[in-house]
Design a protein around this motif. Structure first.
Motif, PDB file in Angstrom:
ATOM      1  N   VAL A  95       0.860  -1.192   0.000  1.00 15.53           N
ATOM      2  CA  VAL A  95       0.000   0.000   0.000  1.00 15.53           C
ATOM      3  C   VAL A  95       0.889   1.231   0.000  1.00 15.53           C
ATOM      4  CG1 VAL A  95      -1.716   1.271   1.341  1.00 15.53           C
ATOM      5  CG2 VAL A  95      -1.860  -1.214   1.187  1.00 15.53           C
ATOM      6  N   PHE A  96       0.490   2.272  -0.742  1.00 15.22           N
ATOM      7  CA  PHE A  96       1.294   3.488  -0.806  1.00 15.22           C
ATOM      8  C   PHE A  96       0.370   4.697  -0.896  1.00 15.22           C
ATOM      9  CE2 PHE A  96       0.399   2.100  -5.046  1.00 15.22           C
ATOM     10  CZ  PHE A  96       0.304   3.242  -5.842  1.00 15.22           C
ATOM     11  N   PRO A  97       0.813   5.871  -0.395  1.00 15.37           N
ATOM     12  CA  PRO A  97      -0.033   7.073  -0.400  1.00 15.37           C
ATOM     13  C   PRO A  97      -0.105   7.690  -1.789  1.00 15.37           C
ATOM     14  CG  PRO A  97       2.106   7.598   0.523  1.00 15.37           C
ATOM     15  CD  PRO A  97       2.104   6.116   0.274  1.00 15.37           C
ATOM     16  N   VAL A  98      -1.286   8.229  -2.149  1.00 17.67           N
ATOM     17  CA  VAL A  98      -1.480   8.819  -3.475  1.00 17.67           C
ATOM     18  C   VAL A  98      -2.292  10.107  -3.353  1.00 17.67           C
ATOM     19  CG1 VAL A  98      -1.398   6.598  -4.654  1.00 17.67           C
ATOM     20  CG2 VAL A  98      -3.614   7.514  -3.919  1.00 17.67           C
ATOM     21  N   GLU A  99      -2.213  10.904  -4.426  1.00 12.82           N
ATOM     22  CA  GLU A  99      -3.143  11.991  -4.663  1.00 12.82           C
ATOM     23  C   GLU A  99      -3.847  11.680  -5.974  1.00 12.82           C
ATOM     24  OE1 GLU A  99      -1.310  15.793  -4.741  1.00 12.82           O
ATOM     25  OE2 GLU A  99      -1.238  15.984  -2.550  1.00 12.82           O
ATOM     26  N   ALA A 100      -5.144  12.011  -6.065  1.00 15.10           N
ATOM     27  CA  ALA A 100      -5.887  11.698  -7.281  1.00 15.10           C
ATOM     28  C   ALA A 100      -6.835  12.835  -7.625  1.00 15.10           C
ATOM     29  CB  ALA A 100      -6.674  10.391  -7.113  1.00 15.10           C
ATOM     30  N   GLY A 101      -6.780  13.288  -8.888  1.00 16.95           N
ATOM     31  CA  GLY A 101      -7.727  14.272  -9.395  1.00 16.95           C
ATOM     32  C   GLY A 101      -8.747  13.581 -10.278  1.00 16.95           C
ATOM     33  N   LEU A 102     -10.035  13.840 -10.052  1.00 18.04           N
ATOM     34  CA  LEU A 102     -11.111  13.167 -10.768  1.00 18.04           C
ATOM     35  C   LEU A 102     -11.677  14.094 -11.848  1.00 18.04           C
ATOM     36  CD1 LEU A 102     -12.971  11.520  -7.748  1.00 18.04           C
ATOM     37  CD2 LEU A 102     -11.163  10.555  -9.193  1.00 18.04           C
ATOM     38  N   ASN A 103     -11.817  13.559 -13.062  1.00 18.06           N
ATOM     39  CA  ASN A 103     -12.288  14.345 -14.197  1.00 18.06           C
ATOM     40  C   ASN A 103     -13.372  13.549 -14.933  1.00 18.06           C
ATOM     41  OD1 ASN A 103     -10.008  16.569 -14.372  1.00 18.06           O
ATOM     42  ND2 ASN A 103      -8.994  14.603 -14.002  1.00 18.06           N
ATOM     43  N   PRO A 104     -14.650  13.908 -14.773  1.00 18.52           N
ATOM     44  CA  PRO A 104     -15.735  13.188 -15.454  1.00 18.52           C
ATOM     45  C   PRO A 104     -15.856  13.636 -16.926  1.00 18.52           C
ATOM     46  CG  PRO A 104     -16.635  14.944 -14.114  1.00 18.52           C
ATOM     47  CD  PRO A 104     -15.156  14.949 -13.869  1.00 18.52           C
ATOM     48  N   PHE A 105     -16.241  12.738 -17.795  1.00 20.74           N
ATOM     49  CA  PHE A 105     -16.503  13.107 -19.189  1.00 20.74           C
ATOM     50  C   PHE A 105     -17.469  12.080 -19.796  1.00 20.74           C
ATOM     51  CE2 PHE A 105     -12.852  10.315 -19.238  1.00 20.74           C
ATOM     52  CZ  PHE A 105     -13.058   9.483 -20.353  1.00 20.74           C
ATOM     53  N   THR A 106     -18.054  12.452 -20.942  1.00 18.56           N
ATOM     54  CA  THR A 106     -19.037  11.600 -21.616  1.00 18.56           C
ATOM     55  C   THR A 106     -18.639  11.431 -23.077  1.00 18.56           C
ATOM     56  OG1 THR A 106     -20.802  12.393 -20.171  1.00 18.56           O
ATOM     57  CG2 THR A 106     -21.467  11.294 -22.208  1.00 18.56           C
ATOM     58  N   ILE A 107     -18.634  10.198 -23.569  1.00 13.89           N
ATOM     59  CA  ILE A 107     -18.333   9.889 -24.969  1.00 13.89           C
ATOM     60  C   ILE A 107     -19.378   8.908 -25.478  1.00 13.89           C
ATOM     61  CG2 ILE A 107     -16.706   8.830 -26.568  1.00 13.89           C
ATOM     62  CD1 ILE A 107     -14.442   9.789 -24.879  1.00 13.89           C
ATOM     63  N   TYR A 108     -19.961   9.268 -26.641  1.00 17.28           N
ATOM     64  CA  TYR A 108     -20.961   8.407 -27.277  1.00 17.28           C
ATOM     65  C   TYR A 108     -22.081   8.030 -26.294  1.00 17.28           C
ATOM     66  CZ  TYR A 108     -17.182   7.919 -30.686  1.00 17.28           C
ATOM     67  OH  TYR A 108     -16.186   8.185 -31.586  1.00 17.28           O
ATOM     68  N   GLY A 109     -22.435   8.999 -25.452  1.00 19.11           N
ATOM     69  CA  GLY A 109     -23.543   8.792 -24.535  1.00 19.11           C
ATOM     70  C   GLY A 109     -23.216   7.996 -23.290  1.00 19.11           C
ATOM     71  N   LYS A 110     -21.968   7.639 -23.133  1.00 20.06           N
ATOM     72  CA  LYS A 110     -21.577   6.876 -21.934  1.00 20.06           C
ATOM     73  C   LYS A 110     -20.720   7.754 -21.015  1.00 20.06           C
ATOM     74  CE  LYS A 110     -21.731   2.179 -23.802  1.00 20.06           C
ATOM     75  NZ  LYS A 110     -20.977   0.899 -23.954  1.00 20.06           N
ATOM     76  N   ASP A 111     -20.910   7.565 -19.685  1.00 22.94           N
ATOM     77  CA  ASP A 111     -20.194   8.356 -18.682  1.00 22.94           C
ATOM     78  C   ASP A 111     -18.925   7.635 -18.236  1.00 22.94           C
ATOM     79  OD1 ASP A 111     -22.134  10.344 -18.687  1.00 22.94           O
ATOM     80  OD2 ASP A 111     -23.351   9.267 -17.200  1.00 22.94           O
ATOM     81  N   TYR A 112     -17.856   8.414 -18.120  1.00 21.47           N
ATOM     82  CA  TYR A 112     -16.573   7.882 -17.661  1.00 21.47           C
ATOM     83  C   TYR A 112     -15.949   8.860 -16.656  1.00 21.47           C
ATOM     84  CZ  TYR A 112     -16.943   4.922 -21.828  1.00 21.47           C
ATOM     85  OH  TYR A 112     -17.365   4.043 -22.774  1.00 21.47           O
ATOM     86  N   VAL A 113     -14.992   8.366 -15.929  1.00 22.58           N
ATOM     87  CA  VAL A 113     -14.187   9.207 -15.025  1.00 22.58           C
ATOM     88  C   VAL A 113     -12.715   8.914 -15.295  1.00 22.58           C
ATOM     89  CG1 VAL A 113     -13.590   9.794 -12.658  1.00 22.58           C
ATOM     90  CG2 VAL A 113     -15.955   9.231 -13.249  1.00 22.58           C
TER      91      VAL A 113
END
Length: 501
Positions: A95-113
């Motif tokens: 296990v290790f420490p992380v930082e994470a930035g989340l960016n939502p987007f939509t392609i061809y009607g489907k949702d992704y992050v």
């Protein structure tokens, strides 16, 4: 053209230094870049179609689903965790420490992050180091000052210094070392600082006096060196309050003076003490010089044995050094025991114990000292004997008598131990067939530092029997002996079965 665009996207994705992980609305991984694969320990393509939970430590699985669903509901770019510590799980389970930035987007009607992940292990380690050093700085009982190389004003001062000097940090930041060093002029202090500025000297050390806010002063030892605070050159001073050291030295000098005067008076009053002094000095010189010479010789010889195949010779000399140091330690412990007895600082600890337990321990250790052919006769019928006494003092007393019997007896001799007990007293007798004590020396045998004439060439300090006698008398016991030169000695200890507390 579509394939070309995909290739360009792939190149761009793998060129990103952060780990990139793309998941669909069901938290299944649909894309990762090389940085993410390396960070989490997976091969290229190995993470595709796996659930996101494989990259999250087990103990965070329960709450992760709710966090993800909440994020997908609002679909706003943000940092993951909102101030909480985040951790990733590698393929190997670490296990290790992380930082994470989340960016939502939509392609061809489907949702992704798309998550941009950074391994912050090194940063966390540096933060811990800084916090640890800051804690040491603040919690140190020594005084620590950081001051400017230019105007000499204090930049930071730890709590230990504030407490001892009596000024607050706000007050001290408007002061310089000269404000608390009444014996220093600025020109003299600058000369000392120039040693650090203009030469290769890394640290200087000196004694001076500090002045508290209350006006009182105290002696200090100053350790001064250059340092860095960000991009600023500073001086770091670590101050040791040496009041107790100075008082100890002063008291020691007084004690030495008193002891010297008492010795002069005693020597003038009793002519025999002249011989005692001579023998004592000779004994101390011999007892320290002999092992020290052995240590020096072995140390010099150790330098010559540098090859692997000479390890046996090295170990031989290391064992010699160890034995000599242990012997010197025994002598010093004897001197410390004498001092404690003189000042009445001995605290006895009384318990009920089986006599056989003590005797077994003493004889076990004594067996390692026996000369060729020597034998110790174990006493009979002692299994039921118990005492309420100081067990350690009895062990010390019996060890001394038995060790002496071994040392002053020749090879192929017998040492007899006899023990008896009546309603009030336990009697111990240790008999040897050794060199015995000359009649003219017998009256002084329990005197401190005294050694019989026929034992002067053997190792010993003349302290052991004196210590035993003092301890036994403190416990309302006694020690006596009968001896004839060339025939041997019998030492008798009488000790109450129950100590009077």
């Amino acid at each position: 053209m579509f394939q070309q665009n995909q290739d360009i996207s792939r190149v761009l994705l793998d060129a990103v230094s952060e780990g990139v992980i793309v998941v669909d609305e069901h938290q299944n991984i649909v894309e990762t870049n090389d940085s993410a694969n390396q960070m989490f320990g997976y091969a290229k393509g190995e993470l595709i179609k796996q659930p996101l939970n494989v990259l999250i430590p087990q103990n965070y699985h329960a709450g992760h689903g709710a966090h993800f669903n909440g994020f997908m509901k609002h679909k706003e770019r943000r940092q993951m965790g909102h101030g909480r510590d985040l951790f990733g799980a590698r393929k190997d389970g670490s296990v290790f420490p992380v930082e994470a930035g989340l960016n939502p987007f939509t392609i061809y009607g489907k949702d992704y992050v798309m998550a941009l992940v950074i391994d912050i292990s090194e940063r966390k380690y540096m933060e811990q180091e800084r916090n640890h050093l800051a804690s040491i700085f603040q919690e140190s009982l020594n005084e620590i000052y950081v001051f400017s190389t230019q105007d000499l004003k204090f930049i930071n001062v730890n709590y230990g210094a504030q407490k001892n000097i009596g000024y607050s940090l706000d007050e001290l930041t408007n002061m310089t070392p000269l404000d608390i060093k009444p014996k220093f002029k600025e020109s003299e202090f600058r000369e000392k600082l120039d040693l650090l500025n203009n030469t290769k000297v890394e640290k200087i050390e000196f004694e001076t006096v500090h002045k508290r806010k209350s006006g009182s002063t105290y002696p200090v030892n100053v350790h001064l060196q250059r340092s860095k605070l960000g991009d600023k050159d500073v001086f770091l001073a670590i101050i040791l309050d040496i009041t107790e050291q100075k008082n100890y030295t002063k008291n020691l000098e007084k004690t030495v003076a008193v002891r010297t005067e008492e010795l002069k008076m005693a020597l003038a009053a009793e002519k025999e003490l002249n011989e005692l002094k001579t023998k004592f000095l000779s004994m101390v010189s011999h007892e320290f010089k002999t092992p020290l010479s052995g240590i020096l010789t072995s140390t010099m010889l150790l330098k010559k044995y540098k090859l692997t195949e000479q390890q046996e010779k090295r170990e031989k000399h290391i064992n010699t050094i160890t034995d000599k140091v242990q012997y010197l330690n025994t002598i010093l412990n004897d001197f410390l025991s004498v001092e404690k007895l003189e000042k009445g600082k001995v605290n006895y600890k009384f318990t009920t114990f089986k006599l056989s337990k003590v005797l077994n321990e003493v004889i076990y250790n004594a067996n390692m000292l026996l000369k060729d052919g020597q034998k110790i006769n174990y006493p009979e019928n002692i299994d039921d004997i118990s005492l309420y006494q100081d067990e350690k003092i009895l062990e010390l007393s019996l060890s001394n008598l038995i060790y002496n019997a071994i040392k002053y007896s020749s090879e192929n001799t017998i040492i007899d131990i006899n023990i008896s007990q009546n309603e009030t007293t336990t009697i111990f007798k240790v008999t040897d067939n050794g060199i015995g004590i000359p009649e003219k020396d017998q009256k002084n045998i329990f005197n401190r530092y005294f050694r019989a004439e026929n034992a002067l060439l053997m190792q010993g300090t003349g302290i052991g029997l004196n210590i035993v006698k003092d301890h036994l008398e403190n416990l309302n016991g006694s020690i006596a002996f009968e001896s004839e030169e060339h025939k041997g000695s019998t030492f008798t200890i009488k000790l109450p079965n129950k100590a009077q507390e």
